[in-house]
Design a protein around this motif. Structure first.
Motif, PDB file in Angstrom:
ATOM      1  N   GLU A 191       0.827  -1.206   0.000  1.00 14.06           N
ATOM      2  CA  GLU A 191       0.000   0.000   0.000  1.00 14.06           C
ATOM      3  C   GLU A 191       0.860   1.254   0.000  1.00 14.06           C
ATOM      4  O   GLU A 191       0.547   2.231  -0.701  1.00 14.06           O
ATOM      5  CB  GLU A 191      -0.913   0.000   1.229  1.00 14.06           C
ATOM      6  N   GLU A 192       1.968   1.234   0.767  1.00 12.89           N
ATOM      7  CA  GLU A 192       2.836   2.405   0.831  1.00 12.89           C
ATOM      8  C   GLU A 192       3.692   2.542  -0.421  1.00 12.89           C
ATOM      9  O   GLU A 192       3.970   3.656  -0.876  1.00 12.89           O
ATOM     10  CB  GLU A 192       3.676   2.345   2.102  1.00 12.89           C
ATOM     11  N   ARG A 193       4.075   1.419  -1.022  1.00 17.25           N
ATOM     12  CA  ARG A 193       4.807   1.479  -2.289  1.00 17.25           C
ATOM     13  C   ARG A 193       3.934   2.090  -3.383  1.00 17.25           C
ATOM     14  O   ARG A 193       4.389   2.925  -4.181  1.00 17.25           O
ATOM     15  CB  ARG A 193       5.272   0.084  -2.686  1.00 17.25           C
ATOM     16  N   LEU A 194       2.664   1.703  -3.409  1.00 15.02           N
ATOM     17  CA  LEU A 194       1.743   2.266  -4.398  1.00 15.02           C
ATOM     18  C   LEU A 194       1.494   3.740  -4.129  1.00 15.02           C
ATOM     19  O   LEU A 194       1.323   4.535  -5.068  1.00 15.02           O
ATOM     20  CB  LEU A 194       0.428   1.486  -4.383  1.00 15.02           C
ATOM     21  N   TRP A 195       1.473   4.131  -2.862  1.00 13.81           N
ATOM     22  CA  TRP A 195       1.274   5.533  -2.497  1.00 13.81           C
ATOM     23  C   TRP A 195       2.428   6.373  -3.044  1.00 13.81           C
ATOM     24  O   TRP A 195       2.226   7.434  -3.639  1.00 13.81           O
ATOM     25  CB  TRP A 195       1.188   5.645  -0.978  1.00 13.81           C
ATOM     26  N   ILE A 196       3.661   5.874  -2.865  1.00 15.03           N
ATOM     27  CA  ILE A 196       4.824   6.584  -3.408  1.00 15.03           C
ATOM     28  C   ILE A 196       4.711   6.695  -4.925  1.00 15.03           C
ATOM     29  O   ILE A 196       4.993   7.757  -5.512  1.00 15.03           O
ATOM     30  CB  ILE A 196       6.123   5.884  -2.991  1.00 15.03           C
ATOM     31  N   ALA A 197       4.290   5.616  -5.577  1.00 17.24           N
ATOM     32  CA  ALA A 197       4.137   5.647  -7.036  1.00 17.24           C
ATOM     33  C   ALA A 197       3.118   6.695  -7.460  1.00 17.24           C
ATOM     34  O   ALA A 197       3.310   7.396  -8.468  1.00 17.24           O
ATOM     35  CB  ALA A 197       3.725   4.263  -7.542  1.00 17.24           C
ATOM     36  N   ARG A 198       2.039   6.839  -6.706  1.00 24.33           N
ATOM     37  CA  ARG A 198       1.037   7.863  -7.046  1.00 24.33           C
ATOM     38  C   ARG A 198       1.604   9.272  -6.871  1.00 24.33           C
ATOM     39  O   ARG A 198       1.315  10.168  -7.670  1.00 24.33           O
ATOM     40  CB  ARG A 198      -0.214   7.683  -6.172  1.00 24.33           C
ATOM     41  N   LEU A 199       2.408   9.474  -5.834  1.00 21.34           N
ATOM     42  CA  LEU A 199       3.028  10.783  -5.642  1.00 21.34           C
ATOM     43  C   LEU A 199       4.009  11.102  -6.771  1.00 21.34           C
ATOM     44  O   LEU A 199       4.183  12.263  -7.153  1.00 21.34           O
ATOM     45  CB  LEU A 199       3.743  10.835  -4.293  1.00 21.34           C
ATOM     46  N   GLN A 200       4.656  10.077  -7.304  1.00 21.34           N
ATOM     47  CA  GLN A 200       5.642  10.282  -8.372  1.00 21.34           C
ATOM     48  C   GLN A 200       5.004  10.551  -9.728  1.00 21.34           C
ATOM     49  O   GLN A 200       5.640  11.161 -10.601  1.00 21.34           O
ATOM     50  CB  GLN A 200       6.539   9.052  -8.491  1.00 21.34           C
ATOM     51  N   ALA A 201       3.772  10.130  -9.905  1.00 16.97           N
ATOM     52  CA  ALA A 201       3.140  10.177 -11.228  1.00 16.97           C
ATOM     53  C   ALA A 201       3.102  11.606 -11.771  1.00 16.97           C
ATOM     54  O   ALA A 201       2.640  12.535 -11.102  1.00 16.97           O
ATOM     55  CB  ALA A 201       1.723   9.607 -11.149  1.00 16.97           C
ATOM     56  N   GLY A 202       3.630  11.774 -12.995  1.00 17.51           N
ATOM     57  CA  GLY A 202       3.601  13.074 -13.656  1.00 17.51           C
ATOM     58  C   GLY A 202       4.653  14.048 -13.185  1.00 17.51           C
ATOM     59  O   GLY A 202       4.617  15.224 -13.572  1.00 17.51           O
TER      60      GLY A 202
END
Length: 220
Positions: A93-104
């Motif tokens: 869940e936290e890895r995906l959260w980081i990925a969402r913050l990185q998007a764009g």
């Protein structure tokens, strides 16, 4: 964005009350010493058991800074993870959260003394990041100029409304700014410690973080 405005090497920057550094002209947000996974690392090494919410709390605050700033570039200025095993142990869940913050966004992980090397979390890993006329690195170098660094987790103390208040603090002089630790559970080094007193110029300021930033002469 609200904060303390200052100039370093001719560049207009803003020290935010959250502990992040904002470069408006570049839409560039910099944070230092996230130490993600610290509670897991402490428990794994036989230390006290802390509530395992530090990574979520840190990412919540970072997400809020990104939402307010709409930063196009994010620089994490070293010690982003408490060690390699802590990075690998991040819940999905936290890895995906980081990925969402990185998007764009452009996302740069600068190496720190706790950072062992690349982790599979997106972004770019660099030893340091030059963005003229500034240089972004984890540990300050004596004699450097236009330098943005972290590592020391500086904190400072003031008396406010009859009580003593200690907060994470930016340290600032004409050569450099040292960022406070952004992560939860990170602790801090008093800015009158010799390691910082010998590094910063006599006229240095301490900018205490919080809802209202307090700028004071750096305690010696």
């Amino acid at each position: 964005m609200n904060g303390h405005n200052f100039t370093l090497a001719g560049v207009s920057l803003v020290a935010l009350g959250t502990g992040a550094l904002w470069w408006p002209d570049k839409e560039f947000l910099c944070v230092s010493d996230l130490h993600l996974g610290k509670s897991e690392r402490i428990a794994r090494r036989g230390g006290g058991t802390l509530p395992p919410y530090d990574t979520r709390d840190t990412l919540t605050r970072l997400a809020a800074d990104l939402a307010r700033s709409r930063a196009r570039t994010v620089v994490c200025l070293g010690d982003s993870f408490d060690d390699l095993d802590a990075a690998h142990a991040l819940p999905e869940e936290e890895r995906l959260w980081i990925a969402r913050l990185q998007a764009g966004r452009r996302w740069v992980w600068v190496e720190g003394n706790h950072d062992p090397g690349p982790v599979d979390l997106g972004g770019t890993l660099l030893a340091e990041l030059p963005v003229a006329p500034l240089s972004f690195r984890h540990i300050a170098r004596p004699g450097a100029s236009g330098e943005v660094s972290g590592h020391y987790h500086p904190k400072a103390t003031i008396r406010s409304r009859g009580r003593v208040v200690t907060r994470p603090a930016f340290l600032l002089d004409r050569d450099r700014v040292i960022l406070p630790a952004y992560g939860t559970y990170t602790g801090g080094l008093c800015c009158d410690d010799n390691a910082l007193s010998t590094l910063m110029r006599p006229e240095a300021l301490a900018l205490l973080t919080g809802q209202q930033i307090h700028a004071i002469p750096m305690p010696r």
